[in-house]
Design an enzyme around this catalytic site. Structure first.
Site, PDB file in Angstrom:
ATOM      1  N   HIS A  22       0.792  -1.231   0.000  1.00  0.00           N
ATOM      2  CA  HIS A  22       0.000   0.000   0.000  1.00  0.00           C
ATOM      3  C   HIS A  22       0.825   1.282   0.000  1.00  0.00           C
ATOM      4  O   HIS A  22       0.332   2.347  -0.382  1.00  0.00           O
ATOM      5  CB  HIS A  22      -0.927  -0.004   1.221  1.00  0.00           C
ATOM      6  N   TYR A  80     -14.427   6.264   9.041  1.00  0.00           N
ATOM      7  CA  TYR A  80     -13.451   6.735   8.054  1.00  0.00           C
ATOM      8  C   TYR A  80     -13.937   6.334   6.671  1.00  0.00           C
ATOM      9  O   TYR A  80     -14.224   5.165   6.416  1.00  0.00           O
ATOM     10  CB  TYR A  80     -12.097   6.087   8.354  1.00  0.00           C
TER      11      TYR A  80
END
Length: 804
Positions: free
Chosen positions: A484, A600
């Site tokens: 990532h 989130y």
């Protein structure tokens, strides 16, 4: 099977009979063509850089400008107001003949004037793209005067046919919000999470922060904003990703799945060959910058900087912090099969292998019966465990000799290809027909196993440090696992869409399921990598495997398929599909946990140079009011619908704010980093950064470009999306993809060790929330329909109190 010594051009040994020299001419040729290809690539990149520096102009127009200036000058019309004469007499006369000096002066003036004009256009575009009022225009309503003028100016200034990095020079910098505005937004976002006493405490902490060190931290951050293209991205990469010492498997890496409706072949090596060759074609398109930058509304570009490190990239472990290394080029892939690692060259005499030629090499790997070297089978577990342990092992055992060569073959590969030795199950025809109600549980259970295999596998059969792994099962089902830190999910999603469309629409398969075409030549054989793993190193490998196994055994991953309705219904009722789904998640999570939690949602900031992501806080005052109304039987449906629309509108406003640089969390994160550099302690920032995200969500784009419109618009182009591990130990991670008018995939992750979470239960909560919202909005439609019918009746039937 070729041995490792075939990878070197020559070797020699000394014996009692004298020198023995072994020369591999094939490898000499491969090295020559690799150098030739790298030289061509450098030349191409140089030309692209020149082109990008002049965009929205073009070098040919600059040359034409010089020619026009020279022609006018020698015809007696001086367009420079005697600047050309001054250049010739004061600079060039001492070196050149008068006529040659005048020609050079015309070129300098024409070229300089053209560059100045391009710089002016770039500056104008940068200022125009700093305006984001167009994002706040409501759909279906008349566009305001200012956005209309803005769009006209942009279309006049922007160029045509941009290459991938052409627009980078005029993308604006991410704006730095004011401290007061960020604190105001933050306090509003946490109001539903706290009772009155806790909220008053947070207000006091925020005010104390503002009155003490807040202004000072803001001034330091402003200095960083001045000198950097993006004040967030480098710190975000360093402190959020590379400084993490826990395993990146599950905790950081994410995954993506195959196309859901089609199984083009069941032959593993054929599918792997097609996908790998398609990926290298995509890399060539990136290197040549032929891929167009993604645009919003067809003329607002998104930042393309994350594409630069997609291939030939690896994350290197460190004891305190990792680092990302990107290689300029790579001519091979690293392949893993049944515990053995191979190096497979993708070029022969500067020609990219065709799928049929690559399949021959992969078939040879499948047929190979050579056992793995000692420690080789579980070697990749080092990349799945704790980072300090991997850093120590790498420095101690992989810094020299055969281990270093073999490790470099993996780390310098374009990417890693995993030929898995298990079958994955996925729907092959139509989701609804494949999954009848009675079988839906078992089918989604197989999807769950498939997703788990792509997310973490067995911990030792994925190289988690590479930018991405392509994984092809024994029955030819595809998936990919992505590290990532180098980029965000949409970048790899773009790659996945490209390779899947090329695989099915361009390459295809023959009647037997093998790759199409006839091999043009016999390429270099796969090279089986050799390892010299001592017992002490193997103990570290097994220790890392134990750590990683503990992590992935705790993963509770479930895919819920919402196929009763989708975005078509949401748009029909004039609601944003993303906002609608976020509200369903709020309702589902409230029912699951019994209270509101910090939520989130990832939003992009790629409207700015080097932008990555910002947080949208989906749990808001408006969403909490609606959720409470849904749980209160005394609230009418009309009021619930009104609150739902208000919640969706506010969510859209937050999303637009985040995209336009008015987010909360990245600003507070950077203030926290500055405080740590200055050794200043802030109770407020400490509280903010320690708040757990009990619900972490992200939407995966369904498509990126219409390379093959018939692929994206028909069922065979529909993908199942992907997901990630839970962010909080007692929370959920939810990734969703809106694939069609009536199909949505939810990838739900949590930890089995948490008594508060259950991924399948949460999937059921989402299903119930979506059903309740549908019934709520259908009641509105029925009421509107009945009202219209009543009006029609009243216009036809005369009132009884009127005289006949």
């Amino acid at each position: 099977m070729a041995e490792a010594h075939e990878a070197v051009a020559f070797s020699f040994s000394v014996g009692h009979e004298g020198f023995n020299v072994d020369v591999s001419y094939d490898v000499f040729k491969a090295l020559f063509y690799a150098g030739y290809r790298s030289w061509k690539l450098r030349c191409r990149r140089t030309l692209n850089s020149l082109y990008n520096s002049l965009y929205p102009g073009h070098p040919s127009r600059g040359i034409a400008c010089c020619g026009v200036v020279a022609g006018l000058y020698f015809k007696g019309y001086d367009p420079s107001f005697h600047i050309i004469d001054w250049l010739e007499s004061n600079i060039f006369r001492r070196y050149l003949q008068p006529r040659n000096g005048k020609i050079l002066a015309c070129i300098v003036f024409g070229g300089g004037g053209y560059i100045l004009f391009i710089q002016l256009r770039q500056y104008t575009l940068k200022k125009l793209f700093s305006y984001h009022g167009w994002m706040y225009q409501e759909h279906g309503k008349n566009i305001g005067l200012v956005p209309k003028i803005w769009s006209v100016l942009v279309k006049l200034c922007v160029g045509r046919n941009p290459s991938l990095f052409s627009c980078q020079n005029f993308l604006p910098s991410l704006p730095l919000p004011s401290l007061d505005e960020t604190l105001r937004r933050y306090l509003r976002s946490v109001r539903p999470l706290y009772d009155d006493n806790e909220y008053q405490r947070m207000e006091k902490l925020a005010e104390e922060f503002k009155q003490t060190i807040g202004r000072k931290l803001q001034r330091y951050l402003w200095l960083k904003w001045i000198i950097s293209t993006n004040y967030v991205s480098d710190w975000w990469e360093k402190f959020i990703y590379l400084r993490g010492r826990s395993p990146i498997m599950v905790n950081s890496n994410f995954y993506g799945l195959d196309a859901i409706y089609i199984r083009p072949t069941t032959i593993q090596t054929a599918r792997a060959a097609n996908l790998t060759c398609a990926a290298f074609r995509y890399r060539t398109e990136l290197d040549h910058e032929n891929i167009k930058p993604l645009m919003i509304q067809k003329f607002v570009p998104l930042c393309s900087s994350q594409y630069e490190r997609q291939f030939n990239t690896v994350r290197i472990p460190g004891k305190e912090t990792d680092k990302i290394i990107h290689y300029a080029d790579s001519h091979h892939v690293a392949v893993y099969h049944k515990g053995r690692w191979y190096k497979v060259f993708m070029f022969y005499k500067d020609n990219l292998l065709q799928p049929c030629e690559l399949q021959l090499q992969l078939d040879e790997i499948i047929r190979d019966t050579t056992p793995p070297n000692y420690g080789e089978e579980h070697l990749a577990a080092l990349t799945a465990g704790e980072r300090p342990l991997w850093a120590e092992a790498r420095e101690t055992y992989f810094s020299s000799g055969v281990n270093r060569y073999s490790l470099e073959a993996i780390e310098k590969a374009a990417f890693v290809l995993i030929l898995d030795d298990e079958d994955f199950e996925i729907g092959t025809q139509d989701v609804k027909s494949d999954w009848p109600t009675s079988d839906k549980g078992s089918m989604t259970g197989k999807l769950d196993d498939y997703a788990c295999a792509i997310l973490h596998g067995k911990a030792y059969n994925r190289w988690f440090d590479k930018s991405f792994n392509f994984i092809v099962s024994r029955n030819a089902v595809f998936g990919f696992n992505v590290e990532h830190s180098w980029a965000d999910a949409p970048i790899t999603g773009h790659l996945a869409e490209y390779v899947l469309s090329e695989d099915i629409m361009n390459y295809g398969y023959d009647a037997l399921g093998n790759t199409c075409g006839t091999p043009r030549f016999t390429a270099l054989k796969p090279i089986k990598l050799k390892w010299n793993i001592p017992e002490s190193c193997n103990l570290m490998i097994e220790k890392s495997l134990v750590q990683a196994t503990k992590v992935y055994n705790d993963v509770d991953l479930h895919i819920y398929v919402q196929d009763s309705y989708g975005k078509g219904f949401m748009k029909k009722h004039r609601l944003s599909p993303d906002a609608y789904i976020q509200m369903s998640l709020q309702l589902a999570h409230y029912r699951d946990s019994g209270h509101f939690n910090l939520t989130y949602e990832a939003s992009m900031t790629r409207l700015f140079r080097d932008g990555r992501t910002e947080t949208v806080r989906s749990c808001s005052i408006e969403s909490s009011h609606w959720v409470k109304a849904m749980e209160d039987p005394t609230v009418s449906k009309v009021e619930r619908i009104k609150l739902l629309r208000a919640a969706c509108d506010h969510h859209q406003l937050q999303y637009r704010d985040a995209m336009s640089g008015k987010g909360i969390d990245r600003h507070l994160f950077c203030l926290y980093v500055v405080s740590k550099y200055l050794n200043l302690d802030s109770p407020f920032l400490h509280q903010v950064l320690q708040e757990p995200w009990k619900l972490s969500t992200s939407q995966t784009p369904a498509s990126y470009e219409d390379r093959y419109p018939q692929f994206n618009r028909k069922k065979k182009g529909i993908k199942a999306g992907g997901g990630f591990g839970p962010v909080a130990a007692d929370g959920y991670g939810v990734s969703y993809i809106i694939t069609s008018e009536d199909l949505i995939f939810f990838h739900i992750s949590s930890n089995k060790s948490s008594a508060e979470t259950d991924s399948k239960r949460f999937g059921q909560r989402i299903q119930q929330a979506m059903q309740d919202m549908r019934e709520l909005l259908e009641s509105e439609s029925k009421s509107a329909s009945s009202s219209k019918n009543e009006k029609k009746i009243s216009t036809v039937v005369p009132s009884t109190d009127q005289p006949a």
